[in-house]
Design a protein around this motif. Structure first.
Motif, short mmCIF file in Angstrom:
data_model
loop_
_atom_site.label_atom_id
_atom_site.label_comp_id
_atom_site.label_asym_id
_atom_site.label_seq_id
_atom_site.Cartn_x
_atom_site.Cartn_y
_atom_site.Cartn_z
N GLU A 90 -0.37 5.62 7.18
CA GLU A 90 -0.87 6.53 5.91
C GLU A 90 0.31 6.67 4.89
N GLU A 91 1.56 6.78 5.30
CA GLU A 91 2.72 6.84 4.47
C GLU A 91 2.73 5.43 3.75
N TYR A 92 2.66 4.43 4.45
CA TYR A 92 2.87 3.16 3.69
C TYR A 92 1.55 2.98 2.64
N ASN A 93 0.42 3.54 3.08
CA ASN A 93 -0.66 3.32 1.99
C ASN A 93 -0.47 4.17 0.77
N PHE A 94 0.34 5.35 0.62
CA PHE A 94 0.72 6.14 -0.57
C PHE A 94 1.50 5.07 -1.38
N GLU A 106 1.50 1.73 -1.18
CA GLU A 106 0.85 0.57 -1.61
C GLU A 106 -0.15 1.17 -2.77
N LEU A 107 -0.79 2.35 -2.79
CA LEU A 107 -1.48 2.84 -3.69
C LEU A 107 -0.89 3.13 -5.09
N ARG A 108 0.49 3.34 -4.97
CA ARG A 108 1.12 3.79 -6.25
C ARG A 108 1.88 2.40 -6.93
N THR A 109 2.06 1.31 -6.09
CA THR A 109 2.74 0.22 -6.57
C THR A 109 1.66 -0.94 -6.73
N GLU A 165 -3.97 -0.60 -4.29
CA GLU A 165 -4.72 -1.01 -3.06
C GLU A 165 -4.18 -0.34 -1.77
N LYS A 166 -5.09 -0.22 -0.66
CA LYS A 166 -4.51 0.03 0.50
C LYS A 166 -4.54 -1.05 1.42
N CYS A 167 -3.64 -0.89 2.58
CA CYS A 167 -3.73 -1.89 3.61
C CYS A 167 -4.55 -1.13 4.70
N ASP A 168 -5.44 -2.03 5.34
CA ASP A 168 -6.44 -1.63 6.36
C ASP A 168 -5.78 -1.94 7.68
#
Length: 630
Positions: free
Chosen positions: A427-431, A433-436, A439-442
């Motif tokens: 969840e932290e990594y996906n924030f 990813e979404l910012r940069t 997209e999100k990592c599944d």
């Protein structure tokens, strides 16, 4: 507004300004007024009202052209991304500030790079080759339209000096036509220079409301210049002839002289604590986005909730530009649905950089919405003498991260590690990813990461995060372009300085239960936050009715280090309110303007402005006049 003793310091003895300073200040105000008049003229040449939004790339291109710009597709795409659905008048003004019109000198310099012999001419064949093969390629018809113009073509050559003269004349005529169209329309002329509003303060539609019992009717019927000051008012003529106005003056003490209001109970160290980090990010258009949090309180308890900028630097002695950014939290109670949130309170108590609230919360679910005024977190152009190196090749020819980039990545890791456990969960990594990347990592991709990078308990370590960025550099064979995209989206400049972001930390203390806090979203200021800001000012601030206009009320609220004003329009018609801060001293506005105007829709309220001290170690004076446009 009557200000509290601990905050107020008399500023009755004012220094006499040098005539040269007065003239420079007057000139600045005139330039601001002219700029927004031109913005409005261009905007209304395409759209019916400044309340109407730009709805397509083509509309954006048209309004920019009406303002004398000649936007390339790259420029249009810069402001109209895949996530863009609309742009408002404020966005348009921000774009015009960024996209300066090309000067004749700049145009001649560009042509001079093609004309190596400095003859003043460019052969049509050469021009055709360049325009159809480089940059944003033009079509045959578009090139022919240029070369067939008799005004600046002869003998198969383009006289680019004449071309530049015609270009400048055409651009000026385009702007002049838009201005004349505005002046001829009486209705638009009354609106004057428009809706320069706070991006984070969209208008809030009001229910049918009763008159406020706290409304003050003390208004200034006439605005007179300060004794001994003979300068001509620099506001536009319509603002000088306003039929109703009110003046609000608040004198504020220097930060070092203000009493500390936030005091922690002696037993608070024994209370249960929950903590989460987050960050404000400044978008290209000046909008501010941040994390939004859900707070679960198991049982009724006395609480203490604080927010402050986070010092993330691993090395001592490195300045943190964002530590002076103001932060606050709005606490909202979740009822039956998430859409129905009720404002409970906000962190109005201050202790240095810490903003806090103490009180009792019942059991249930709450939302914590971080807020910053934008006074100190805003776009600033800085000269970068040398771009930082991100990667290099070692003695074996292998790519490696430079020490400077590694230190920056550690700071980034510290910011996105929201729970502070030294690891990144999905969840932290996906924030991140979404910012940069948007997209999100599944789960499947996360499993691949687990196979290739260092993890503990299914969470990415600092070393794993470093290696992931090194892999990205290797994928591009050392080209740092993608790495720079990441860094810029996180608020860093090319010198690896964080100038357009502000990391923060939230602490929640509860005396009788274990609170739980979780970051849920990373998004721009929602309507709930805008409504909370307005409602907090309306409920706690002083209200003044515009004389002769019972339906327009200005609320002003002062809390320690900032002052916020909100305009409420109870009428059935939109109103134009002119705002003048010329007499304010040592003040910094989130708008970046001394004189401006806002357009308030019917039955709505909106933030007029936020104001903070420019130098917190000195006294500051807020002197604002709100006037109804005639």
């Amino acid at each position: 507004m009557a200000s509290s003793p601990e905050d107020d310091t008399s500023l009755s003895s004012e220094k006499v300004m040098h005539p040269g300073s007065l003239q420079a200040k007057k000139s600045q105000h005139e330039e601001e007024a002219t700029f927004y008049m031109n913005c409005r003229a261009a905007y209304l040449a395409v759209l019916k009202s400044s309340l109407e939004n730009i709805k397509s790339k083509e509309q954006l291109r048209l309004v920019l052209q009406q303002a004398g710009r000649n936007p390339s597709q790259k420029t249009v795409n810069k402001y109209w991304t895949s996530q863009t659905t609309t742009l408002n008048f404020d966005d348009f003004c921000t774009i015009l500030k960024e996209e300066k019109p090309a000067t004749k000198t700049e145009l001649l310099k560009a042509f001079g790079k093609i004309d190596k012999d400095k003859t003043g001419y460019i052969l049509h064949d050469e021009l055709h080759r360049i325009l159809t093969t480089r940059g944003e390629k033009m079509t045959e018809d578009e090139v022919n339209a240029i070369t067939e113009q008799a005004d600046f073509n002869c003998g198969g050559k383009l006289d680019y000096n004449k071309f530049c003269d015609l270009y400048m004349t055409t651009r000026e005529q385009c702007c002049k036509t838009a201005q004349e169209r505005l002046e001829l329309d009486i209705r638009l002329k009354q609106q004057q220079f428009g809706n320069q509003t706070d991006p984070s303060s969209e208008e809030i539609t009001l229910p049918v409301s009763k008159p406020s019992p706290r409304v003050s009717r003390k208004t200034d019927h006439k605005l007179s210049a300060t004794k001994g000051d003979s300068r001509t008012p620099s506001r536009p003529s319509s603002a000088q002839s306003c039929k109703a106005s009110i003046s609000t003056t608040i004198s504020m003490a220097a930060r070092s002289n203000r009493n500390t209001k936030l005091t922690e109970p002696d037993t608070m160290k024994e209370w249960h604590c929950a903590q989460s980090k987050g960050c404000f990010y400044l978008e290209e258009d000046g909008e501010i986005i941040s994390h939004k949090y859900r707070l679960h309180v198991p049982q009724r308890s006395t609480m203490c909730i604080t927010i402050k900028p986070l010092n993330i630097h691993q090395e001592e002695g490195i300045s943190c530009h964002w530590l002076s950014v103001d932060t606050a939290l709005y606490i909202l109670k979740e009822n039956e649905t998430q859409e129905n949130l009720q404002l409970v309170s906000f962190t109005e108590q201050q202790n240095q950089e810490v903003s806090g609230w103490k009180g009792e919360l019942g059991s249930g679910v709450y939302w914590l919405l971080p807020f910053t005024t934008g006074c100190k977190l805003k776009k600033v152009k800085t000269q970068i003498s040398e771009e930082a190196e991100l990667v290099y090749r070692d003695e074996d020819g292998e790519l490696a991260l430079t020490p400077e980039f590694r230190a920056t990545l550690l700071d980034i890791f510290e910011t996105i590690d929201l729970d502070g456990n030294g690891l990144l969960c999905l969840e932290e990594y996906n924030f991140f990813e979404l910012r940069t990347s948007g997209e999100k990592c599944d789960e499947e991709a996360w499993a691949v990461c687990k196979e290739n990078f260092d993890m503990r308990k299914n969470e990415l370590t600092r070393q794993g995060f470093m290696d992931l960025n090194l892999m990205e550099a290797n994928d591009r064979e050392g080209d740092p372009s993608d790495l720079w995209v990441t860094l810029l989206s996180l608020g860093y400049n090319k010198a690896l300085e964080m100038t357009e972001a502000c990391p923060f930390v939230i602490d929640v203390y509860a005396e009788k239960c274990k609170p739980r806090i979780k970051a849920m979203y990373l998004e721009a200021g929602s309507s709930e936050l805008n409504r909370a800001v307005c409602n907090s000012v309306v409920s706690k601030g002083e209200a003044k009715v515009l004389d002769g206009c019972e339906n327009v009320i200005v609320y002003t609220y002062s809390t320690g280090g900032r002052i916020t004003s909100v305009i409420e329009n109870k009428s059935e018609n939109k109103v134009i309110i002119h705002v003048n801060n010329e007499q304010s001293k040592n003040c910094l506005s989130n708008r970046g303007l001394t004189v401006f105007a806002v357009e308030v829709a019917p039955k709505s309220m909106m933030v007029s402005q936020h104001m903070m001290p420019l130098n917190e170690q000195e006294e500051w004076l807020y002197n604002c006049v709100h006037s109804l446009g005639s």
